[in-house]
Design an enzyme around this catalytic site. Structure first.
Site, short mmCIF file in Angstrom:
data_model
loop_
_atom_site.label_atom_id
_atom_site.label_comp_id
_atom_site.label_asym_id
_atom_site.label_seq_id
_atom_site.Cartn_x
_atom_site.Cartn_y
_atom_site.Cartn_z
N SER A 128 0.83 -1.19 0.00
CA SER A 128 0.00 0.00 0.00
C SER A 128 0.87 1.25 0.00
CB SER A 128 -0.86 -0.03 1.27
OG SER A 128 -1.46 1.22 1.49
N TYR A 153 -2.06 -0.88 10.87
CA TYR A 153 -2.26 -1.42 9.52
C TYR A 153 -1.06 -1.05 8.64
CZ TYR A 153 -3.69 -1.78 4.68
OH TYR A 153 -3.70 -2.07 3.34
N LYS A 157 2.02 -3.50 6.83
CA LYS A 157 2.46 -3.58 5.42
C LYS A 157 3.96 -3.33 5.32
CE LYS A 157 -1.43 -4.61 3.52
NZ LYS A 157 -1.66 -5.91 2.90
P1 NAD Z 1 -11.03 -7.04 1.17
O1 NAD Z 1 -11.25 -6.97 2.63
O2 NAD Z 1 -12.14 -6.76 0.26
O3 NAD Z 1 -10.42 -8.46 0.76
C1 NAD Z 1 -9.59 -9.19 1.59
C2 NAD Z 1 -10.13 -10.61 1.62
O4 NAD Z 1 -9.25 -11.41 2.39
C3 NAD Z 1 -11.52 -10.68 2.26
O5 NAD Z 1 -12.39 -11.36 1.40
C4 NAD Z 1 -11.28 -11.47 3.56
O6 NAD Z 1 -12.36 -12.32 3.88
C5 NAD Z 1 -10.02 -12.24 3.23
N1 NAD Z 1 -9.18 -12.55 4.38
C6 NAD Z 1 -8.73 -11.71 5.35
N2 NAD Z 1 -7.94 -12.40 6.20
C7 NAD Z 1 -7.89 -13.67 5.75
C8 NAD Z 1 -7.24 -14.85 6.19
N3 NAD Z 1 -6.48 -14.87 7.30
N4 NAD Z 1 -7.40 -15.97 5.48
C9 NAD Z 1 -8.17 -16.00 4.36
N5 NAD Z 1 -8.83 -14.94 3.92
C10 NAD Z 1 -8.68 -13.78 4.59
O7 NAD Z 1 -9.78 -6.05 0.86
P2 NAD Z 1 -9.21 -5.56 -0.53
O8 NAD Z 1 -9.55 -4.13 -0.69
O9 NAD Z 1 -9.55 -6.52 -1.60
O10 NAD Z 1 -7.67 -5.63 -0.21
C11 NAD Z 1 -6.87 -6.72 -0.64
C12 NAD Z 1 -5.44 -6.46 -0.21
O11 NAD Z 1 -4.99 -5.21 -0.75
C13 NAD Z 1 -5.25 -6.37 1.30
O12 NAD Z 1 -4.01 -6.97 1.61
C14 NAD Z 1 -5.18 -4.88 1.54
O13 NAD Z 1 -4.43 -4.57 2.70
C15 NAD Z 1 -4.47 -4.40 0.29
N6 NAD Z 1 -4.73 -3.01 -0.04
C16 NAD Z 1 -6.02 -2.57 -0.21
C17 NAD Z 1 -6.25 -1.24 -0.52
C18 NAD Z 1 -7.65 -0.72 -0.66
O14 NAD Z 1 -7.84 0.50 -0.55
N7 NAD Z 1 -8.65 -1.55 -0.92
C19 NAD Z 1 -5.17 -0.35 -0.69
C20 NAD Z 1 -3.88 -0.83 -0.52
C21 NAD Z 1 -3.67 -2.17 -0.20
C1 WQD Z 2 -9.24 9.56 0.96
C2 WQD Z 2 -9.46 11.05 1.24
C3 WQD Z 2 -9.94 11.59 3.52
C4 WQD Z 2 -13.83 9.73 3.83
C5 WQD Z 2 -6.71 4.59 2.92
C6 WQD Z 2 -5.62 3.87 3.65
C7 WQD Z 2 -4.56 3.43 2.68
C8 WQD Z 2 -5.17 2.64 1.53
C9 WQD Z 2 -6.28 3.37 0.89
C10 WQD Z 2 -5.13 0.33 2.20
C11 WQD Z 2 -8.79 11.50 2.54
C12 WQD Z 2 -11.10 11.94 2.62
C13 WQD Z 2 -12.62 10.16 3.35
C14 WQD Z 2 -14.85 10.68 4.12
C15 WQD Z 2 -13.37 12.42 3.40
N1 WQD Z 2 -5.75 1.40 1.99
N2 WQD Z 2 -12.40 11.49 3.14
N3 WQD Z 2 -14.57 11.99 3.88
O1 WQD Z 2 -6.96 7.61 3.76
O2 WQD Z 2 -6.14 8.00 1.38
O3 WQD Z 2 -6.13 5.74 2.31
O4 WQD Z 2 -7.24 3.76 1.90
O5 WQD Z 2 -3.97 0.12 2.12
O6 WQD Z 2 -3.67 2.67 3.40
O7 WQD Z 2 -5.05 4.76 4.60
O8 WQD Z 2 -8.28 6.77 1.76
O9 WQD Z 2 -10.62 6.78 1.08
O10 WQD Z 2 -10.07 6.87 3.55
O11 WQD Z 2 -9.59 8.83 2.15
O12 WQD Z 2 -13.16 13.63 3.21
O13 WQD Z 2 -15.93 10.35 4.59
O14 WQD Z 2 -10.86 11.27 1.42
O15 WQD Z 2 -9.77 12.58 4.51
O16 WQD Z 2 -8.27 12.78 2.33
P1 WQD Z 2 -6.83 7.13 2.38
P2 WQD Z 2 -9.72 7.24 2.16
#
Ligand code: NAD
Ligand code: WQD
Length: 341
Positions: A128, A153, A157
């Protein structure tokens, strides 16, 4: 025809995992997906099958369960693994740090152990942009140092990346993809994100407000040092995130080296402010979104967007969707799950 890789996708019923399974199936890969279904639902797996018209193996497995993981590896022969399974809520991680360290680090370690025993060497890891914190230079490239993580979190990562760098010396070859802000849903409207409870993330909050599930969106701060005072982010369509995983698998297959750890930013390179996103949503959907300006959210970085040169050149990847399309697809999915279409 060359036999295609068999790819294990952990967290394959999740938001990004399910979209990636679609890309893999469409590219001709054999896929086995596992998920505990703790944070998703089986209907997402069914959605993937109806979008692609293809079958794939799905097992309800928790990656922390060593014997279940052993069973998965013992009964299939994988060429590569994509590891999505993790918890992803920044807020929840502050409330329950141990839960986050246990799941996010623990699932990776159980997986790595199984990969070593079964000699599966190629791994794509979901990292991330949060690993950078507030970078000194924007756009941020992969050489930027990790700042102290704002949340457990984020720390999980950073730690996973460190573990992977070390384990790469034992013959596991790793691509770590640092996603920026994935948004949107599959253009078919059949799968998308299933946020649990009140969303923390901006776009699900926007679409839920538009659908009447939430009364009003609060924009967290308009006094940042940005063009309109709201925070700047790099929003990327989930299908573009998904497609990069296929390129990453191909990239690893082409590598000769037995050990490799390579991190790539996965963003568009375009910084968009929160207020710009809100206005774009209103423009492309025609929905009049109820929003107000509120105070800053603690822990938010002011601005971050990717320098995507490395992923574009190294993985031969490019984003296909723009912000308007991403928001239209997010809205289409929201209407579908609320029964508004
Ligand atoms: P999500 O929660 O939709 O998907 C994660 C899936 O993993 C879920 O279906 C959950 O049931 C499953 N899971 C969690 N722990 C588990 C375990 N121990 N064993 C088996 N299954 C398990 O999340 P996502 O948005 O699809 O994110 C996927 C990956 O990408 C994660 O590692 C997350 O940290 C990373 N990521 C997501 C974002 C984002 O904004 N969505 C941004 C950066 C990184
Ligand atoms: C985006 C912008 C908020 C909600 C997070 C995790 C990051 C990654 C992506 C997993 C910010 C603003 C939000 C609301 C708002 N995930 N906001 N009103 O914080 O950039 O990143 O998700 O890895 O690790 O930190 O994403 O969508 O929460 O926020 O104004 O109700 O929207 O302040 O500026 P963020 P976000």
């Amino acid at each position: 025809m060359k036999k295609k890789n068999h790819v294990l996708v952990t967290g394959g019923a999740g938001y990004i995992g399910a979209h990636t399974v679609i890309e893999l199936l469409n590219a001709g890969y054999e896929v086995t997906a596992i998920d505990s279904l703790e944070r998703s639902e089986i209907r997402i797996v069914e959605g993937v099958k109806s979008i692609t018209g293809k079958e794939f193996g799905f097992h309800k497995v928790d990656c922390l369960d060593e014997s279940a993981m052993e069973q998965v590896f013992a009964t299939h022969r994988f060429d590569s693994v994509i590891h999505f399974a993790a918890y992803k809520s920044v807020n929840e991680s502050v409330e329950k740090p141990l839960l986050y360290y246990k799941n996010n680090l623990g699932s990776l370690m159980v997986l790595l152990d199984a990969m070593k025993r079964y000699q599966v060497r190629d791994l794509i890891f979901s990292s991330s942009c949060t690993v950078y914190g507030q970078p000194d230079q924007i756009p941020v490239d992969e050489s930027a140092p990790f700042k102290k993580a704002e949340s457990p979190y984020g720390a999980s990562k950073q730690l996973c990346e460190r573990i992977l760098e070390d384990v790469a010396t034992e013959g596991i070859r790793v691509v770590s993809l640092r996603y920026f802000n994935p948004i949107g849903a599959h253009p078919s409207g059949l799968i998308g994100e299933l946020p649990i409870g009140v969303p923390n993330n901006l776009v699900p909050y926007v679409t839920q407000t538009a659908a009447g599930v939430r009364q009003q969106l609060t924009v967290f701060g308009n006094d940042y040092n940005t063009t309109d005072g709201s925070c700047l982010r790099d929003f990327i369509h989930v299908c573009d995130v998904a497609s990069a995983h296929v390129n990453a698998i191909d990239f690893l297959q082409e590598q000769k080296s037995a050990k490799l750890f390579e991190a790539f930013n996965l963003g568009t390179g375009v910084g968009v402010s929160v207020l710009e996103l809100v206005k774009k949503f209103i423009e492309v959907t025609g929905v009049n979104l109820n929003y107000k300006i509120g105070p800053r959210r603690p822990g938010d970085v002011e601005k971050v967007y990717a320098d995507p040169k490395k992923v574009m050149n190294g993985l031969k990847w490019k984003a296909k969707y723009d912000l308007g399309q991403s928001l239209q697809h997010a809205w289409q999915w929201e209407k579908k799950i609320r029964g508004l279409v």
